[in-house]
Motif scaffolding. Structure first.
Motif, PDB file in Angstrom:
ATOM      1  N   UNK A 105     -12.758  40.436 -46.856  1.00  0.00           N
ATOM      2  CA  UNK A 105     -13.435  40.557 -48.404  1.00  0.00           C
ATOM      3  C   UNK A 105     -14.760  40.838 -48.016  1.00  0.00           C
ATOM      4  N   UNK A 106     -15.130  42.009 -47.977  1.00  0.00           N
ATOM      5  CA  UNK A 106     -16.955  42.271 -47.528  1.00  0.00           C
ATOM      6  C   UNK A 106     -17.506  41.963 -48.902  1.00  0.00           C
ATOM      7  N   UNK A 107     -18.641  41.742 -48.558  1.00  0.00           N
ATOM      8  CA  UNK A 107     -19.592  41.389 -49.896  1.00  0.00           C
ATOM      9  C   UNK A 107     -19.786  42.493 -50.879  1.00  0.00           C
ATOM     10  N   UNK A 108     -19.626  43.669 -50.149  1.00  0.00           N
ATOM     11  CA  UNK A 108     -19.850  44.880 -50.933  1.00  0.00           C
ATOM     12  C   UNK A 108     -18.884  44.917 -51.971  1.00  0.00           C
ATOM     13  N   UNK A 109     -17.788  44.415 -51.683  1.00  0.00           N
ATOM     14  CA  UNK A 109     -16.850  44.454 -53.101  1.00  0.00           C
ATOM     15  C   UNK A 109     -17.164  43.603 -54.228  1.00  0.00           C
ATOM     16  N   UNK A 110     -18.196  42.772 -54.020  1.00  0.00           N
ATOM     17  CA  UNK A 110     -18.361  42.032 -55.033  1.00  0.00           C
ATOM     18  C   UNK A 110     -19.111  42.873 -56.284  1.00  0.00           C
ATOM     19  N   UNK A 131      -7.911  31.113 -45.136  1.00  0.00           N
ATOM     20  CA  UNK A 131      -8.344  30.549 -43.709  1.00  0.00           C
ATOM     21  C   UNK A 131      -9.446  31.621 -43.274  1.00  0.00           C
ATOM     22  N   UNK A 132      -8.833  32.870 -43.240  1.00  0.00           N
ATOM     23  CA  UNK A 132      -9.879  33.965 -42.602  1.00  0.00           C
ATOM     24  C   UNK A 132     -10.991  34.209 -43.510  1.00  0.00           C
ATOM     25  N   UNK A 133     -10.985  33.961 -44.698  1.00  0.00           N
ATOM     26  CA  UNK A 133     -12.118  34.086 -45.489  1.00  0.00           C
ATOM     27  C   UNK A 133     -13.092  33.045 -45.240  1.00  0.00           C
ATOM     28  N   UNK A 158     -17.683  45.345 -57.266  1.00  0.00           N
ATOM     29  CA  UNK A 158     -16.748  45.953 -58.171  1.00  0.00           C
ATOM     30  C   UNK A 158     -15.741  44.529 -58.672  1.00  0.00           C
ATOM     31  N   UNK A 159     -15.585  43.631 -57.773  1.00  0.00           N
ATOM     32  CA  UNK A 159     -14.907  42.348 -58.203  1.00  0.00           C
ATOM     33  C   UNK A 159     -15.427  41.347 -58.066  1.00  0.00           C
ATOM     34  N   UNK A 160     -15.947  40.406 -59.153  1.00  0.00           N
ATOM     35  CA  UNK A 160     -16.421  39.565 -58.976  1.00  0.00           C
ATOM     36  C   UNK A 160     -15.768  38.184 -58.021  1.00  0.00           C
ATOM     37  N   UNK A 161     -16.409  37.428 -57.479  1.00  0.00           N
ATOM     38  CA  UNK A 161     -15.866  36.334 -56.427  1.00  0.00           C
ATOM     39  C   UNK A 161     -14.666  35.609 -57.582  1.00  0.00           C
ATOM     40  N   UNK A 165     -12.752  36.603 -59.631  1.00  0.00           N
ATOM     41  CA  UNK A 165     -11.597  37.340 -59.699  1.00  0.00           C
ATOM     42  C   UNK A 165     -10.859  37.397 -58.637  1.00  0.00           C
ATOM     43  N   UNK A 166     -11.365  37.172 -57.333  1.00  0.00           N
ATOM     44  CA  UNK A 166     -10.760  37.162 -56.140  1.00  0.00           C
ATOM     45  C   UNK A 166      -9.263  36.134 -56.120  1.00  0.00           C
ATOM     46  N   UNK A 167      -9.709  35.268 -57.124  1.00  0.00           N
ATOM     47  CA  UNK A 167      -8.614  34.063 -57.028  1.00  0.00           C
ATOM     48  C   UNK A 167      -7.126  34.561 -57.843  1.00  0.00           C
ATOM     49  N   UNK A 168      -7.536  35.435 -58.495  1.00  0.00           N
ATOM     50  CA  UNK A 168      -6.452  36.242 -59.638  1.00  0.00           C
ATOM     51  C   UNK A 168      -5.450  36.858 -58.713  1.00  0.00           C
TER      52      UNK A 168
END
Length: 81
Positions: A66-71, A56-58, A73-76, A78-81
């Protein structure tokens, strides 16, 4: 607060492992009841709350959780995992 959630998950999964290793014994019946109680009363509701709150916050403002700068290092996906 985060440490309490992690401790809850650790206790629940520890009980699940011990319960699985003790199949067929009388002590496993009692442990299985406690494991089921902790899962249904605490572990599942807290886990669902954390997941739903994150998404909900996302959806509201991605930069908060989850700032875009983390993309880089971690693809989007992979965020679901």
């Amino acid at each position: 607060m985060y440490a309490i959630f992690k401790l809850l998950q650790m206790v629940f999964f520890g009980m699940a492992v011990v319960n699985d290793l003790q199949t067929g014994k009388n002590t496993a019946k009692g442990l299985n009841k406690w494991k089921d109680l902790i899962f249904s009363v605490l572990a599942f509701p807290v886990g669902m709350f954390v997941v739903l709150l994150f998404w909900v916050i996302f959806a509201y403002d991605r930069q908060l959780v989850y700032p875009e700068s983390l993309d880089a290092f971690f693809p989007l996906w992979m965020n679901h995992a």
